[in-house]
Design a protein around this motif. Structure first.
Motif, PDB file in Angstrom:
ATOM      1  N   HIS A 333       4.364 -10.260  -8.933  1.00  0.00           N
ATOM      2  CA  HIS A 333       5.020  -9.254  -8.082  1.00  0.00           C
ATOM      3  C   HIS A 333       4.187  -8.951  -6.838  1.00  0.00           C
ATOM      4  CE1 HIS A 333       7.180  -5.604  -6.946  1.00  0.00           C
ATOM      5  NE2 HIS A 333       6.019  -4.963  -6.935  1.00  0.00           N
ATOM      6  N   GLU A 334       2.891  -8.766  -7.024  1.00  0.00           N
ATOM      7  CA  GLU A 334       2.028  -8.425  -5.889  1.00  0.00           C
ATOM      8  C   GLU A 334       1.883  -9.597  -4.922  1.00  0.00           C
ATOM      9  OE1 GLU A 334       1.047  -5.562  -5.064  1.00  0.00           O
ATOM     10  OE2 GLU A 334       1.633  -4.502  -6.893  1.00  0.00           O
ATOM     11  N   ARG A 337       4.990  -9.611  -2.775  1.00  0.00           N
ATOM     12  CA  ARG A 337       4.946  -8.539  -1.784  1.00  0.00           C
ATOM     13  C   ARG A 337       3.949  -8.858  -0.673  1.00  0.00           C
ATOM     14  NH1 ARG A 337       4.130  -2.360  -3.621  1.00  0.00           N
ATOM     15  NH2 ARG A 337       2.041  -3.089  -4.172  1.00  0.00           N
ATOM     16  N   LEU A 345      -4.588 -10.120  -0.506  1.00  0.00           N
ATOM     17  CA  LEU A 345      -4.648  -9.793  -1.928  1.00  0.00           C
ATOM     18  C   LEU A 345      -5.835 -10.543  -2.513  1.00  0.00           C
ATOM     19  CD1 LEU A 345      -1.839  -9.570  -4.539  1.00  0.00           C
ATOM     20  CD2 LEU A 345      -3.717 -11.162  -4.954  1.00  0.00           C
ATOM     21  N   SER A 385      -4.197   1.731  -7.274  1.00  0.00           N
ATOM     22  CA  SER A 385      -3.291   0.629  -6.946  1.00  0.00           C
ATOM     23  C   SER A 385      -3.729  -0.705  -7.545  1.00  0.00           C
ATOM     24  CB  SER A 385      -3.184   0.482  -5.427  1.00  0.00           C
ATOM     25  OG  SER A 385      -4.467   0.242  -4.858  1.00  0.00           O
ATOM     26  N   PRO A 401      -4.333  -5.399  -4.708  1.00  0.00           N
ATOM     27  CA  PRO A 401      -3.345  -5.508  -3.624  1.00  0.00           C
ATOM     28  C   PRO A 401      -3.899  -4.951  -2.310  1.00  0.00           C
ATOM     29  CG  PRO A 401      -2.384  -4.515  -5.602  1.00  0.00           C
ATOM     30  CD  PRO A 401      -3.870  -4.527  -5.785  1.00  0.00           C
ATOM     31  N   LYS A 402      -3.417  -5.513  -1.203  1.00  0.00           N
ATOM     32  CA  LYS A 402      -3.786  -5.055   0.147  1.00  0.00           C
ATOM     33  C   LYS A 402      -5.311  -5.012   0.319  1.00  0.00           C
ATOM     34  CE  LYS A 402       0.357  -2.151   0.511  1.00  0.00           C
ATOM     35  NZ  LYS A 402       0.896  -0.805   0.790  1.00  0.00           N
TER      36      LYS A 402
END
Length: 479
Positions: A333-334, A337, A345, A385, A401-402
């Motif tokens: 999922h990540e 995205r 990521l 997160s 993530p990010k």
């Protein structure tokens, strides 16, 4: 209740005789001899019936009757003609002008009083019938409205229960709740009785943080509702004894606070502010809130149970971190995205150095304690997160993530400082042991754009860390 009559006749003797006869029958009697006195009397006393002579000197009784019937305040008063005329045309004209009966002069007292009593009784019955018909129409309309409201509530409850997971349910409530309730603002808090705090579940107050936690305060309205398990509807909150934390955002001082009770357990509190209309039917509005709170309580309780079961299915039973199956779903999922939003990521893999020796020398119970301590250190080090998971055995993985590689490196360094070389007490003779970590890092999109490749690269970086001395962090792309 005494009935009042008005006698309009320009003949003194007629007025005197009629007044005496009717007062003996228990009526209140007012007198007038012309149009001006007639309307003065009507304005002063509620009149149940008018006895009106057709001939009043220069004034016609027909014209006075017409003016009375055209006056909205007096048009419903029955008017009886008293006249010496026996002309057919006068009788027809009297009916056309709105007289309910005609009594000839000289009159028979018994017939006169019987007719008056009958006309007044008929008028009262007619008025009662009119009121009953009006009330029936109102009740039918009210019943129809209530039927529609109950239908809307049933539809809302059905739609609400379509969602079991918390996020879907929150989105549904945020979108549908204000319009459904007929109020501008609402909050729903869950209660953590162990920590004695309210946690915000969902709200449409834009300024409230989604993770708001409110300590249980004995001076607050939510505490009172929680304690008593009874709802509170306050018309003027600022005049109450409850602690005031209100801001200018509220348009009114009206507050509804209702406990959310499922079975015998209070699971939270519903707060509603600012009804859409100041003249709203409070009974209907508050009844709807109470019924809706019942639907909400059961639905939220089901969601709490569902989330607990789902969370258990996603967790590793020993460490409490996510299990490998959930990790793969979350990473997929990540990655999607990150690709869509063109974001970084990072993936961190870590392994306990010489873990087999811990099990061999101190036993598997000691090994389990080391795994749990590492899981605790990971939980402390990561952000909300991030997605930490047990990969298998003594190997762990974290999805960030990010997060680019430089930020991932700082997080890995923080974890190394927290765990590597830390003394861990084991049950064998009250001893302590020290263990270290090896860490590998890979990044999307810097190292690869493929999920499987990302995991392989992080694993390869971990292998290089272990094969080149252990207790270190290795970036896949470093030489």
């Amino acid at each position: 209740m005494k009935k009042n009559l008005l006698i309009v006749d320009d003949d003194f003797d007629t007025r005197f005789i009629l007044k005496k006869v009717l007062e003996n029958e228990g009526y209140g009697v007012s007198l007038a001899q012309n149009e001006i006195e007639t309307f003065e009397a009507l304005a002063q006393t509620p009149i149940n019936l008018i006895l009106l002579d057709l001939k009043l000197g220069s004034t016609s009784g027909f014209e006075i009757c017409k003016k009375i019937k055209n006056n909205i305040n007096f048009s419903g008063i029955p008017i009886v003609s008293i006249t010496v005329s026996q002309l057919e045309e006068d009788m027809i004209k009297a009916i056309e002008y709105g007289f309910v009966d005609l009594i000839g002069k000289p009159f028979n007292n018994k017939i006169l009083t019987t007719k008056i009593a009958s006309i007044i009784r008929f008028k009262e019955e007619e008025e009662q019938l009119r009121k009953s018909r009006k009330e029936l129409i109102r009740l039918n309309r009210y019943t129809s409205i209530q039927k529609d409201l109950l239908s809307q509530e049933a539809e809302f409850s059905r739609d609400l229960n379509q969602f079991l997971d918390a996020e879907s349910k929150k989105e549904f409530i945020r979108e549908r709740f204000p319009g459904f309730l007929g109020a501008r603002l609402f909050t729903i808090f869950s209660i953590d009785e162990n920590k004695r705090e309210f946690k915000l579940f969902i709200s449409n107050h834009e300024e409230l943080p989604h993770n708001l936690v409110v300590p249980v305060d004995s001076e607050s309205i939510m505490y009172e509702v929680l304690r008593s398990k009874k709802y509170l509807f306050l018309q003027d909150f600022n005049e109450t004894r409850y602690k005031k934390n209100r801001r200018e955002k509220y348009l009114t001082d009206y507050v509804c606070c209702v406990p959310l009770i499922s079975g015998h357990r209070t699971i939270g509190v519903l707060n509603v502010n600012d009804p859409d209309s100041s003249d709203i039917d409070r009974f209907d509005f508050e009844g709807r809130i109470i019924r809706t709170a019942g639907h909400l309580a059961v639905s939220l309780h089901n969601t709490i149970l569902y989330e607990k079961v789902r969370d258990l299915s996603m967790r590793d039973s020993m460490t409490g971190l996510f299990n490998f199956r959930h990790f793969l779903d979350a990473l997929r999922h990540e990655m999607e995205r990150a690709q869509q939003n063109e974001e970084h990521l990072s993936c961190i893999m870590l392994d306990i150095d010489n873990f087999k020796a811990v099990n061999d020398n101190y036993g598997h119970q000691a090994g389990d304690l080391v795994l749990k301590e590492l899981a605790r250190s990971v939980s402390i080090s990561v952000r909300s997160s991030d997605i930490p998971a047990r990969y298998g055995g003594d190997e762990f993985v974290i999805v960030l993530p990010k997060t680019d590689k430089s930020l991932a490196l700082r997080l890995a360094q923080r974890l190394m400082r927290l765990f590597s070389g830390k003394s861990i007490r084991i049950p064998d003779g009250n001893k302590s042991i020290k263990v270290t970590l090896s860490v590998g890092i890979a990044e999307f999109p810097g190292d690869t754009g493929d999920m499987d490749e990302l995991m392989k690269m992080a694993d390869e970086a971990l292998y290089r860390a272990k094969s080149t001395g252990k207790n270190k962090i290795v970036d896949y792309s470093q030489d």
